[in-house]
Enzyme design. Structure first.
Site, mmCIF file in Angstrom:
data_model
loop_
_atom_site.group_PDB
_atom_site.id
_atom_site.type_symbol
_atom_site.label_atom_id
_atom_site.label_comp_id
_atom_site.label_asym_id
_atom_site.label_seq_id
_atom_site.Cartn_x
_atom_site.Cartn_y
_atom_site.Cartn_z
ATOM 1 N N CYS A 3 46.282 26.954 40.127
ATOM 2 C CA CYS A 3 44.937 27.308 39.659
ATOM 3 C C CYS A 3 44.770 28.829 39.627
ATOM 4 O O CYS A 3 44.193 29.393 38.680
ATOM 5 C CB CYS A 3 43.871 26.710 40.582
ATOM 6 N N CYS A 18 44.504 26.342 45.554
ATOM 7 C CA CYS A 18 45.530 25.846 44.631
ATOM 8 C C CYS A 18 46.253 27.009 43.944
ATOM 9 O O CYS A 18 45.638 27.761 43.182
ATOM 10 C CB CYS A 18 44.867 24.929 43.605
#
Length: 403
Positions: A57, A54
């Site tokens: 993230c 991600c």
């Protein structure tokens, strides 16, 4: 250095930590450690549910290491990061209904949720979300009960955001609509959130195609909505049109969206948005996949044929659009040769495997994904891919034997 929001320091006992906060770690090693610290200090737990692949993230993780305002704020909660796809993190993510990343869940020391939100744009937005969540340390159950007893637009918006972070799309739409009903002055201000969740809820059979089209019309036709958001609506409808093989779902939006981009040079995405819209028009309106490939290829940076990530991105785009697959396979195989061993090579092997599988060669897909597993054995995605390819090969061979 950014100032930590005042209400954050004044909420849920956090003011008492203002001086001693630096004595506590920015991030705890485990969920249990964070809960123990929260219990002893009288502060909430903040869980950052993430996944290795991600991008947002990764940006958040980088900010935690480098942004002192963020680090200061996180010392005033019991903060822990949990990999949602590995070890105990999988069960914990399931318990807290996490399906999008990053997903931030603020809870008390008993593990009862106070608030939550998804996504990471920048540090200021994150601090604002944390500030808003900490301003009302009651549990989500208490918030729902309070809304039933004395509904307000502000509380409806909060419950909509909480539902959004859980990917509870129908619930989020319901509360966004309640917020507008309770405060008519905000009518139309949540049309994009309503569209986004109506669109996402289609795959869960929470909404119909007609619901999505109506939500798209409401968002795209709302002059109060920024041009870049309206362009996003058009691109989402183009994606849906391709998935459903129904160009009519996208045609009302593509030409007006291109005009918006031309009239608003500062539109988010800029040339990328224009390129994406031109590609969608070539695929869906003009039915000319060769033109779409040419537009995509022309948008790539100089030297892309020698860059493994660029080769992979182009090949994956071809796979997603089921076009130009022969060249895509050749380019992604070149990407494998150029890639660094480990995670990068595994990712590109996965792309080649998907293309081979789409072209009907399930056996080759299995061999390629097995190589991906050997390159990145800790990534559970590749094991799931192997199971899927084997199942598809079994179905294919079973069908052949019947014939």
């Amino acid at each position: 250095m950014r100032a930590v929001p005042a209400t954050l320091l004044a909420t849920a006992g956090l003011a008492a930590m203002a001086i001693a906060g630096c004595a506590h770690p920015v991030r705890f090693a485990t969920f249990d450690d964070a809960k123990a610290s929260a219990s002893g200090r009288g502060v909430p737990v903040l869980v950052d549910f993430y996944a290795d692949w991600c991008g947002p993230c990764q940006r958040f993780a980088s900010a935690v290491e480098t942004d002192e305002s963020l680090r200061e704020a996180l010392r005033r909660v019991a903060f822990v990061s949990v990999d949602s796809e590995k070890g105990d993190g999988e069960a914990l993510a399931e318990t807290y209904e996490v399906s999008s990343y990053p997903n931030f869940v603020l809870m008390n020391a008993d593990g009862r949720v106070i608030d939550r939100w998804a996504g990471f744009g920048d540090v200021d937005d994150f601090l604002a979300s944390l500030d808003r969540a900490a301003a009302d340390p009651t549990t989500v159950e208490d918030k729902f009960a309070r809304f039933e007893h004395a509904p307000t637009a502000e509380l409806a918006e909060r419950l909509a955001r909480i539902a959004s972070a859980r990917s509870a799309h129908a619930e989020a739409v319901r509360y966004w609509r309640e917020a507008e009903r309770l405060d008519p002055a905000t009518a139309g201000s949540h049309v994009f959130e309503i569209f986004r969740h109506t669109y996402a809820g289609l795959d869960k059979d929470e909404f119909t195609i007609d619901d999505v089209r109506a939500a798209a019309d409401a968002a795209f036709g709302n002059d109060r909505i920024d041009a870049d958001v309206r362009v996003e609506v058009a691109l989402s409808m183009a994606e849906l049109a391709e998935k459903r093989s129904d160009p009519a779902l996208a045609t009302p939006y593509l030409a007006p969206a291109l005009a918006l981009v031309d009239a608003n040079p500062g539109t988010a995405g800029g040339e990328r948005s224009r390129t994406a819209l031109r590609i969608a028009k070539a695929l869906l309106v003009d039915a000319d996949p060769d033109a779409a490939v040419a537009i995509k290829r022309a948008s790539l940076p100089e030297g892309w044929r020698d860059a493994p990530d660029q080769l992979n991105d182009f090949a994956w785009w071809c796979f997603e659009h089921a076009t130009n697959l022969e060249e895509a396979e050749a380019l992604s195989r070149r990407g494998v040769e150029l890639a660094q061993p480990g995670a990068q090579r595994a990712m590109i092997l996965d792309t080649v495997a998907e293309i081979c599988n789409l072209r009907g060669d399930c056996g080759e897909a299995i061999e390629l994904i097995t190589r991906a597993i050997s390159e990145d054995p800790e990534n559970p995605h590749y094991s799931r891919q192997l199971d899927r390819f084997r199942a598809e090969l079994a179905r294919k061979e079973g069908g052949s034997s019947v014939l």
